[in-house]
Design an enzyme around this catalytic site. Sequence first.
Site, PDB file in Angstrom:
ATOM      1  N   LYS A   1       0.839  -1.198   0.000  1.00 25.57           N
ATOM      2  CA  LYS A   1       0.000   0.000   0.000  1.00 25.57           C
ATOM      3  C   LYS A   1       0.880   1.257   0.000  1.00 25.57           C
ATOM      4  CE  LYS A   1      -3.913  -2.314   2.279  1.00 25.57           C
ATOM      5  NZ  LYS A   1      -4.729  -2.423   3.510  1.00 25.57           N
TER       6      LYS A   1
ATOM      7  N   TYR B   1     -12.240  -2.890  -3.261  1.00 28.06           N
ATOM      8  CA  TYR B   1     -12.800  -2.990  -1.903  1.00 28.06           C
ATOM      9  C   TYR B   1     -14.328  -2.917  -1.903  1.00 28.06           C
ATOM     10  CZ  TYR B   1      -8.233  -2.713   0.462  1.00 28.06           C
ATOM     11  OH  TYR B   1      -6.976  -2.981   0.946  1.00 28.06           O
TER      12      TYR B   1
ATOM     13  N   PHE C   1     -15.628   3.587   6.897  1.00 28.03           N
ATOM     14  CA  PHE C   1     -14.260   3.970   6.532  1.00 28.03           C
ATOM     15  C   PHE C   1     -13.978   3.772   5.034  1.00 28.03           C
ATOM     16  CE2 PHE C   1     -14.191  -0.416   8.243  1.00 28.03           C
ATOM     17  CZ  PHE C   1     -13.674  -1.115   7.153  1.00 28.03           C
TER      18      PHE C   1
ATOM     19  N   ARG D   1      -1.353 -14.591   4.045  1.00 29.18           N
ATOM     20  CA  ARG D   1      -2.187 -13.922   5.056  1.00 29.18           C
ATOM     21  C   ARG D   1      -1.581 -14.095   6.454  1.00 29.18           C
ATOM     22  NH1 ARG D   1      -6.684 -10.565   3.910  1.00 29.18           N
ATOM     23  NH2 ARG D   1      -7.841 -11.523   5.624  1.00 29.18           N
TER      24      ARG D   1
ATOM     25  N   THR E   1      -5.599  -7.663  10.540  1.00 28.00           N
ATOM     26  CA  THR E   1      -5.912  -6.385   9.890  1.00 28.00           C
ATOM     27  C   THR E   1      -5.434  -5.195  10.717  1.00 28.00           C
ATOM     28  OG1 THR E   1      -7.870  -7.435   8.940  1.00 28.00           O
ATOM     29  CG2 THR E   1      -7.817  -5.020   8.933  1.00 28.00           C
TER      30      THR E   1
ATOM     31  N   ARG F   1       2.582  -6.721   9.269  1.00 32.88           N
ATOM     32  CA  ARG F   1       1.891  -5.624   9.964  1.00 32.88           C
ATOM     33  C   ARG F   1       2.315  -5.521  11.423  1.00 32.88           C
ATOM     34  NH1 ARG F   1      -3.959  -7.171   7.362  1.00 32.88           N
ATOM     35  NH2 ARG F   1      -3.812  -5.964   5.420  1.00 32.88           N
TER      36      ARG F   1
ATOM     37  N   ASN G   1      -1.933   0.132   7.103  1.00 35.43           N
ATOM     38  CA  ASN G   1      -1.388  -1.168   7.510  1.00 35.43           C
ATOM     39  C   ASN G   1      -0.510  -1.832   6.444  1.00 35.43           C
ATOM     40  OD1 ASN G   1      -3.478  -1.884   5.832  1.00 35.43           O
ATOM     41  ND2 ASN G   1      -4.566  -3.157   7.322  1.00 35.43           N
TER      42      ASN G   1
ATOM     43  N   HIS H   1      -1.763  -5.271   1.468  1.00 32.46           N
ATOM     44  CA  HIS H   1      -3.000  -6.015   1.250  1.00 32.46           C
ATOM     45  C   HIS H   1      -2.649  -7.426   0.806  1.00 32.46           C
ATOM     46  CE1 HIS H   1      -6.668  -7.505  -0.590  1.00 32.46           C
ATOM     47  NE2 HIS H   1      -5.985  -7.744  -1.700  1.00 32.46           N
TER      48      HIS H   1
ATOM     49  N   GLU I   1      -8.795 -10.262  -8.186  1.00 36.92           N
ATOM     50  CA  GLU I   1      -7.898  -9.114  -8.018  1.00 36.92           C
ATOM     51  C   GLU I   1      -6.788  -9.103  -9.081  1.00 36.92           C
ATOM     52  OE1 GLU I   1      -6.910  -9.444  -3.852  1.00 36.92           O
ATOM     53  OE2 GLU I   1      -8.985  -9.001  -3.285  1.00 36.92           O
TER      54      GLU I   1
HETATM   55  P1  ATP Z   1      -6.715  -6.075   3.106  1.00 41.29           P
HETATM   56  O1  ATP Z   1      -7.987  -6.453   2.342  1.00 41.29           O
HETATM   57  O2  ATP Z   1      -6.286  -4.652   2.858  1.00 41.29           O
HETATM   58  O3  ATP Z   1      -5.637  -7.090   2.920  1.00 41.29           O
HETATM   59  P2  ATP Z   1      -7.789  -7.272   5.471  1.00 41.29           P
HETATM   60  O4  ATP Z   1      -8.262  -8.347   4.552  1.00 41.29           O
HETATM   61  O5  ATP Z   1      -6.900  -7.672   6.605  1.00 41.29           O
HETATM   62  O6  ATP Z   1      -7.049  -6.119   4.674  1.00 41.29           O
HETATM   63  P3  ATP Z   1     -10.402  -6.085   5.368  1.00 41.29           P
HETATM   64  O7  ATP Z   1     -11.502  -6.373   6.314  1.00 41.29           O
HETATM   65  O8  ATP Z   1     -10.467  -6.641   3.991  1.00 41.29           O
HETATM   66  O9  ATP Z   1      -9.028  -6.497   6.083  1.00 41.29           O
HETATM   67  O10 ATP Z   1     -10.273  -4.488   5.298  1.00 41.29           O
HETATM   68  C1  ATP Z   1      -9.614  -3.871   4.224  1.00 41.29           C
HETATM   69  C2  ATP Z   1      -8.851  -2.679   4.735  1.00 41.29           C
HETATM   70  O11 ATP Z   1      -9.772  -1.720   5.255  1.00 41.29           O
HETATM   71  C3  ATP Z   1      -7.906  -2.972   5.893  1.00 41.29           C
HETATM   72  O12 ATP Z   1      -6.650  -3.447   5.465  1.00 41.29           O
HETATM   73  C4  ATP Z   1      -7.773  -1.610   6.537  1.00 41.29           C
HETATM   74  O13 ATP Z   1      -6.803  -0.791   5.877  1.00 41.29           O
HETATM   75  C5  ATP Z   1      -9.153  -1.021   6.325  1.00 41.29           C
HETATM   76  N1  ATP Z   1      -9.955  -1.208   7.530  1.00 41.29           N
HETATM   77  C6  ATP Z   1     -10.522  -2.355   7.966  1.00 41.29           C
HETATM   78  N2  ATP Z   1     -11.176  -2.165   9.124  1.00 41.29           N
HETATM   79  C7  ATP Z   1     -11.030  -0.851   9.416  1.00 41.29           C
HETATM   80  C8  ATP Z   1     -11.475  -0.010  10.480  1.00 41.29           C
HETATM   81  N3  ATP Z   1     -12.207  -0.492  11.480  1.00 41.29           N
HETATM   82  N4  ATP Z   1     -11.125   1.309  10.456  1.00 41.29           N
HETATM   83  C9  ATP Z   1     -10.386   1.804   9.439  1.00 41.29           C
HETATM   84  N5  ATP Z   1      -9.916   1.071   8.396  1.00 41.29           N
HETATM   85  C10 ATP Z   1     -10.244  -0.240   8.392  1.00 41.29           C
HETATM   86 MG    MG Z   2      -9.360  -7.926   2.811  1.00 39.14          MG
END
Ligand code: ATP
Ligand code: MG
Length: 131
Positions: free
Chosen positions: A3, A43, A51, A79, A85, A96, A106, A109, A120
């Site tokens: 990111k 997303y 958010f 993962r 996350t 992370r 974070n 992705h 993707e």
């Molecule tokens: P990614 O898809 O980015 O790999 P992830 O699969 O661990 O992350 P997801 O639930 O898919 O988590 O959320 C996507 C992204 O949205 C997270 O990586 C984070 O940057 C953001 N995000 C998730 N939860 C929150 C939250 N509560 N507040 C702010 N940002 C959030």
């Molecule tokens: Mg995700």
Amino acid sequence: MIKPDGVQRGYMGEIISRFEKKGMVCKGLKTFMTPREVAEEHYKDLSSKPFFGDLCDYICSGPVVCMVWEGPGVVKSARLMIGATNPLESAPGTIRGDLAVEVGRNVIHGSDSVESAEREIALWFGGDDEL
Ligand code: ATP
Ligand code: MG
């Protein structure tokens, strides 16, 4: 995908190195300035979250590094290496857990299933960059 904060903080090499050391094989890699519609499509499952707008702004705020890694169990393994996350809940030793403190910054992705990875890859590497 590394990111924008991961790129800006100089973690490209470190992150790529971790996957190489694990034994995964890099099948595709590019830097990319993300158009808003690509971030929103990527997303889209989170579009109802409060958010979502900030998340898309963040993904578009600077170059990202899109990568395709291949190897046994690579989605699950990646993962685990990436960590939870919220970086405050990611185990030490994970990307992370070691490199981030904010859920909204974070660093990386990772696709959450083989089906997501296929979707993707088509989204980020479709068209002219087709693998
Ligand atoms: P990614 O898809 O980015 O790999 P992830 O699969 O661990 O992350 P997801 O639930 O898919 O988590 O959320 C996507 C992204 O949205 C997270 O990586 C984070 O940057 C953001 N995000 C998730 N939860 C929150 C939250 N509560 N507040 C702010 N940002 C959030
Ligand atoms: Mg995700």
